[in-house]
Design an enzyme around this catalytic site. Sequence first.
Site, PDB file in Angstrom:
ATOM      1  CG  ASP A  13      -1.765  -1.236   1.324  1.00 18.01           C
ATOM      2  OD1 ASP A  13      -2.239  -1.711   0.287  1.00 18.01           O
ATOM      3  OD2 ASP A  13      -1.896  -1.764   2.447  1.00 18.01           O
ATOM      4  CG  HIS A  41      -1.318  -1.969  -7.769  1.00 18.00           C
ATOM      5  ND1 HIS A  41      -0.597  -2.618  -8.726  1.00 18.00           N
ATOM      6  CD2 HIS A  41      -0.660  -2.151  -6.610  1.00 18.00           C
ATOM      7  CE1 HIS A  41       0.456  -3.178  -8.168  1.00 18.00           C
ATOM      8  NE2 HIS A  41       0.436  -2.916  -6.887  1.00 18.00           N
ATOM      9  CB  THR A 128      -6.646 -10.497   1.397  1.00 22.24           C
ATOM     10  OG1 THR A 128      -6.062 -11.554   0.635  1.00 22.24           O
ATOM     11  CG2 THR A 128      -5.600  -9.428   1.673  1.00 22.24           C
TER      12      THR A 128
END
Length: 427
Positions: A13, A41, A128
């Site tokens: 990030d 992204h 995730t």
Amino acid sequence: MPVIAVVGGQWGDEGKGKIIDLLAGRSHVVVRAQGGDNAGHTVVNSRGKFALHLVPAGIFNEGTQCLIGPGVALNPEVLLGEIDALIERGVTIDNLVISTRAHLVMPYHRLFDNLEEQERGAGAIGTTGRGIGPTYSDKVARSGVQAGDLLRPERFREKVRAIVERKNVLMERIYGAERIDADEIVDRYLTLTDRLVPFIAQSEPVLEKALRDGRTIMLEGAHGTLLDLDHGTFPYVTTSSCTVGGLLNGAGIGPRHLTTAIGVFKAYQTRVGAGPMPSELLDEMSEHIRQRGQEFGTTTGRPRRCGWFDMVAARHSMLVNGFHALAITRLDILDDLDEIEVCMGYELDGQRIDYFPSDVEELGRCTPVYEALPGWKAPTGNAVEWKDLPSRAQDYVRLLEDAIGVPAGLIGVGQEREKTLFTGALP
Ligand code: IMP
């Protein structure tokens, strides 16, 4: 024939998407080399704001060939969803190539990702949930399925049936969960092949030709060095190799071809998921940075943990990657602060240390040693050149450059592609 690698220097990030999007305009081939749709992204350009997870950020430049490389964990359903969303917004995807070697994320990988996380309980990694760990585990165990297998439906079916037979033993005996139906998965994936197969090809000739023709190739990093499987904060890491070396390997390009490695560092520090982060802020400053920087995950929407720039971690990142230059992003987020701190060292059990402990338990006990700098208290968003930056902002960047040991070639002062200063230091 420049080969440029753009790699996250922190915990992901860092704003790589913008830097990649910017440099993609000068690249003939952009390669996504590792990770899967666990990455996100954010790209903001003249067409709007996009969140990409699998499609290389070079897709917005029509002349740029975009390659999903051998090292990627590819969820074909997610990819097609992303392709559809791009087409809907007028982006051409004709230049996309998927390497036959890329491993497929199968529906059972997501299932196992979640079951494994539940089983870890308090020690959960905070993945995730995209099935990336189990996909790479299967690859290493040599029981993975590759994109090239979709070109041979019968073999694909046989492979998946054999793999699922073993998975069902785990499902029933370890997790007490429902059996997986291999044929249902195969049928589901084969319905995608009409659309996917035109993109699947051997990636080696694409790269070989680009190198032969002296084209510029950019390797697009995902995640960040501190999440790297070998060099990150294991086990609180992702399961791919996020470093420059990992990108070269994941793309299938030997190190001799690399000309420039750019390390992308946010002007402060963030992390999503569990694991130690010595310079994490737990006070109102954290919330201030989170809100001002809109620090929420691109993939999961989770609030990111925020803190001051960690120089010990940055130097570790420099060592394992060997960057030629830095890209410092999001400098503008610090514009309104009276004082900015930088973690220049750690204290571990009362001793000052300046290395990044490999043991997460030790890293978790490290307390930051800060150096404070006065804030510049002025907007940087309109700066177009280095000399437009307030002198205190320049001092801040100089401190980062000096301590890491390489110059900042790019400095981000806003979300848009244009809000990036080229300092002239890019090799
Ligand atoms: P996984 O990659 O889903 O297995 O998650 C492992 C760890 O990496 C978790 O802490 C995630 O939050 C983190 N992670 C994975 N991808 C990214 C990313 O692109 N940015 C930030 N953190 C990530």
